[in-house]
Design an enzyme around this catalytic site. Structure first.
Site, PDB file in Angstrom:
ATOM      1  N   LYS A 146       0.842  -1.197   0.000  1.00  0.00           N
ATOM      2  CA  LYS A 146       0.000   0.000   0.000  1.00  0.00           C
ATOM      3  C   LYS A 146       0.887   1.262   0.000  1.00  0.00           C
ATOM      4  CE  LYS A 146      -1.926   1.773   3.665  1.00  0.00           C
ATOM      5  NZ  LYS A 146      -2.678   1.896   4.912  1.00  0.00           N
TER       6      LYS A 146
ATOM      7  N   ASP B 125      -6.523   1.230   0.772  1.00  0.00           N
ATOM      8  CA  ASP B 125      -6.567   1.384   2.225  1.00  0.00           C
ATOM      9  C   ASP B 125      -7.964   0.996   2.702  1.00  0.00           C
ATOM     10  OD1 ASP B 125      -8.223   3.490   1.636  1.00  0.00           O
ATOM     11  OD2 ASP B 125      -7.151   4.958   2.856  1.00  0.00           O
TER      12      ASP B 125
END
Ligand code: SF4
Length: 259
Positions: free
Chosen positions: A130, A148
């Site tokens: 991420k 996220d």
């Protein structure tokens, strides 16, 4: 959208693109909410953002970035001093270790520079997939999808994918949009998740995606109630965009910290 017959792949792609266009109109201000001026600062800010609001990170980083300018500065940091500087972001002992180890790894393996490839970035301490995508998209201009918690919740509400694993979500959603749009799409989805489509009470009655969202009704549909759920400096513009009297948005919502 109609729910009478199962949606085809083409239908889903078209709906996804419409959602993307609606989000672009809804959130013209979408951007990476972590302040930074280079890849190292963004890597550091992203590490600090774990379990912490971006606003809090942005309060801490000006002093931090002035004191620690290079990977070597982090590698040779005085632990107690660094801990004190980043303490307000929480989990500061672990984060201090990550920052020092990140500095060391960059100096040892990459001449002190943040590398611009996903395969290299994910080998660095404190940097998962991420974070790597955030860095690629925002510091290197390489399109990346940032899955996220907000991104995950919203694409599931929109039924763009039934995947639950972040990497599979990244690939499934990526396939619905042109690659060049991935970075901004991620910002816009995260903006929508923070300002409108909240985890617990989404502002359905004040949402620009009503016609495209199969989860409409998850939150209040009454415009007056929904308007009170909008958040952020543009909350009144968001209300006006769906024909709601902006004065129904309380002042508190406009100045509220987005999650
Ligand atoms: S209609 Fe409701 S569930 Fe759907 S995107 Fe908008 S706020 Fe979220």
């Amino acid at each position: 959208m109609t729910t009478s017959s199962p949606e085809t792949d083409l239908g889903r792609t078209r709906r996804a693109r419409r959602i993307g266009r609606a989000l672009a109109e809804t959130h013209p201000d979408a951007h990476c909410e972590l302040d930074h001026s280079n890849a190292l600062e963004l890597a550091v800010a992203t590490i600090l953002s774990a379990q912490c609001t971006d606003k809090k990170v942005n309060e801490v980083t000006p002093k931090l970035f002035a004191r620690y300018r290079t990977a070597a500065d982090y590698a040779g940091a005085d632990r107690a001093e660094l801990e004190e500087l980043i303490r307000p972001t929480g989990f500061y002992r672990n984060k201090t270790s990550s920052l020092i180890n990140l500095g060391r790894a960059l100096c040892d393996r990459y001449d002190g520079e943040v590398p611009g490839r996903l395969t290299d970035l994910v080998t660095l301490p404190g940097i998962g997939r991420k974070t790597a995508n955030v860095i690629l998209g925002n510091a290197f201009g390489v399109p990346g999808i940032t899955v996220d918690t907000h991104f995950q919740r919203l694409v599931q509400r929109w039924k763009l994918t039934s995947e639950t694993d972040p990497v599979k979500i990244e690939h499934a959603v990526g396939a619905l949009f042109p690659k060049r749009d991935w970075t901004m799409l991620s910002h816009r989805i995260i903006f929508h998740g923070r300002r409108v489509c909240h985890a617990r009470k989404p502002a359905c009655g004040a949402c620009t995606l009503v016609k495209l969202c199969p989860s409409y009704g998850t939150g209040p549909t009454d415009p007056a109630l929904a308007a009170k759920l909008l958040k952020g400096p543009r909350a009144r513009d968001l209300a006006a965009a769906v024909g709601i009297d902006p004065d129904l948005v309380p002042q508190q919502a406009v100045v509220a910290e987005v999650p």
